[in-house]
Design a protein around this motif. Structure first.
Motif, PDB file in Angstrom:
ATOM      1  N   SER A 156       0.894  -0.971   0.010  1.00  0.00           N
ATOM      2  CA  SER A 156      -0.277  -0.243  -0.293  1.00  0.00           C
ATOM      3  C   SER A 156       0.822   1.298   0.078  1.00  0.00           C
ATOM      4  CB  SER A 156      -0.578   0.357   1.333  1.00  0.00           C
ATOM      5  OG  SER A 156      -1.503   1.204   0.993  1.00  0.00           O
ATOM      6  N   ALA A 157       0.573   2.008  -0.278  1.00  0.00           N
ATOM      7  CA  ALA A 157       1.525   3.117  -0.851  1.00  0.00           C
ATOM      8  C   ALA A 157       1.499   4.230  -0.230  1.00  0.00           C
ATOM      9  CB  ALA A 157       1.652   3.585  -2.776  1.00  0.00           C
ATOM     10  N   ASP A 158      -0.443   4.120   0.555  1.00  0.00           N
ATOM     11  CA  ASP A 158      -0.509   4.980   1.294  1.00  0.00           C
ATOM     12  C   ASP A 158       0.303   4.573   2.698  1.00  0.00           C
ATOM     13  OD1 ASP A 158      -2.207   6.483  -0.891  1.00  0.00           O
ATOM     14  OD2 ASP A 158      -4.094   5.589  -0.203  1.00  0.00           O
ATOM     15  N   SER A 159      -0.042   3.767   2.807  1.00  0.00           N
ATOM     16  CA  SER A 159       0.447   3.074   4.605  1.00  0.00           C
ATOM     17  C   SER A 159       2.205   3.548   4.661  1.00  0.00           C
ATOM     18  CB  SER A 159       0.532   1.725   4.315  1.00  0.00           C
ATOM     19  OG  SER A 159      -0.451   1.067   4.657  1.00  0.00           O
ATOM     20  N   GLN A 161       3.476   5.767   2.636  1.00  0.00           N
ATOM     21  CA  GLN A 161       3.721   7.014   3.101  1.00  0.00           C
ATOM     22  C   GLN A 161       3.659   7.438   3.965  1.00  0.00           C
ATOM     23  OE1 GLN A 161       5.820   8.954   0.595  1.00  0.00           O
ATOM     24  NE2 GLN A 161       5.755  10.743   1.911  1.00  0.00           N
ATOM     25  N   ALA A 162       2.605   6.851   5.079  1.00  0.00           N
ATOM     26  CA  ALA A 162       2.281   7.910   6.131  1.00  0.00           C
ATOM     27  C   ALA A 162       3.308   7.136   6.563  1.00  0.00           C
ATOM     28  CB  ALA A 162       1.004   6.787   6.407  1.00  0.00           C
ATOM     29  N   GLN A 165       6.333   9.564   6.691  1.00  0.00           N
ATOM     30  CA  GLN A 165       5.501  10.819   6.641  1.00  0.00           C
ATOM     31  C   GLN A 165       5.567  10.662   8.988  1.00  0.00           C
ATOM     32  OE1 GLN A 165       2.195  12.034   5.844  1.00  0.00           O
ATOM     33  NE2 GLN A 165       2.569  12.743   3.642  1.00  0.00           N
ATOM     34  N   TRP A 176      10.088   6.204   0.361  1.00  0.00           N
ATOM     35  CA  TRP A 176       9.428   5.177   0.315  1.00  0.00           C
ATOM     36  C   TRP A 176      10.113   4.252  -1.059  1.00  0.00           C
ATOM     37  CZ3 TRP A 176       6.867   4.598  -4.668  1.00  0.00           C
ATOM     38  CH2 TRP A 176       6.745   3.241  -4.776  1.00  0.00           C
TER      39      TRP A 176
END
Length: 300
Positions: A156-159, A161-162, A165, A176
């Motif tokens: 998951s790219a969103d996970s 990136q989170a 951050q 990432w």
């Protein structure tokens, strides 16, 4: 679902460095008793785990559910509680949030292993898997080893990136990557923390690699490619968290390695760390680790 306050309170009881020290102390305590955990498979692929343990002062049982179908949803894959009792009176002393205990004690076990076995414990670090365990290991290794640079890989790219951050908020050089195999060449410190049924990390190990594989805990699960596991066995050392891993470590079982010859973390700590070649530390979980967390949360 568990209230956030319960998770926060439990985490406050379990700072990573004191927890790693408590884990080491527990491995040297002959009074600790840990029967086999009970696992009840549920229809639909979920499971109920009941994991008791005790020493001369405390008794505890972790009761959690593992629901792989919750991955990617708002519901956690691991839910439940850790019940802690006074052995003398039978009174309940504390109820701890099960997923928080699981995340923090697993990361602290990896931290302890890295403290004793990693040729280059300060990294750079590669984390494969950006979920709860990925974040817990990031926090533990930053606090315990002084890691300054981290690469994050996740489906998951969103996970990913989170978590990048979060790492940047801690002051790390974080990025990432969609190619963990390439990052492996750059990062001597590696953690794989995915509920994987198939390989998520392959490649060749350098003599200074330390890999902590924590995501696969059944014979059918695996995160690491067979060639990587075989290289670690052939050129360095493979260490398991407990003897139970002989029957549960899917990565190693599917690589065809001689499980009865694997030293445990307790044996390695007792004998001293012989530093030669890459190190693969395979962790499958044990109620003793939860007892160490209970001891820290309920001091004498």
């Amino acid at each position: 679902m568990t209230a956030p306050l319960e998770s926060t309170k439990t985490a406050n009881y379990l700072p990573f460095l004191p927890l790693a020290s408590e884990l080491e102390a527990l491995l040297q305590d002959p009074s600790v008793r840990v029967p086999p955990r009970q696992v009840l498979a549920w229809p639909g692929g979920g499971s109920l785990f009941v994991m008791p343990a005790h020493d001369t002062r405390l008794g505890m049982s972790k009761v959690i559910t593992f629901t792989p179908a919750n991955a990617g949803s708002a519901r956690p894959t691991i839910q439940g509680d850790v019940l802690v009792f006074d052995l003398r009176t039978g009174s309940r002393l504390r109820v701890l949030d099960g997923p928080t205990v699981t995340a923090r004690r697993t990361a602290a076990v990896s931290l302890l292993a890295a403290q004793k076995l990693a040729p280059r414990p300060d990294g750079p670090m590669l984390i494969v898997g950006a979920g709860v365990q990925g974040r817990a290991h990031l926090d533990a290794f930053v606090q315990g080893l002084g890691v300054k640079e981290v690469w994050i890989a996740s489906r998951s790219a969103d996970s990913a990136q989170a978590l990048v951050q979060h790492a940047q908020h801690l002051g790390l050089d974080a990025r990432w990557t969609a190619r963990p195999q390439q990052a492996l060449d750059h990062c001597p410190l590696v953690v794989t923390a995915t509920p994987a049924q198939q390989v998520v990390l392959e490649g060749s190990l350098r003599p200074d690699h330390f890999v902590a594989a924590v995501g696969a805990f059944t014979p059918a699960m695996r995160e690491l490619g067979p060639a990587l596991c075989q290289q670690a066995w052939r050129e360095g050392r493979v260490v398991v968290d407990t003897p139970d891993a002989q029957h549960e470590a899917g990565d190693l079982l599917q690589a065809g390695l001689p499980m009865d010859q694997m030293p445990t973390l307790a044996q390695v700590l007792q004998a001293g760390a012989a530093r030669r070649g890459p190190v693969l530390f395979k962790s499958c979980g044990w109620a003793g680790w939860d007892l160490a967390a209970a001891r820290l949360a309920c001091p004498a």
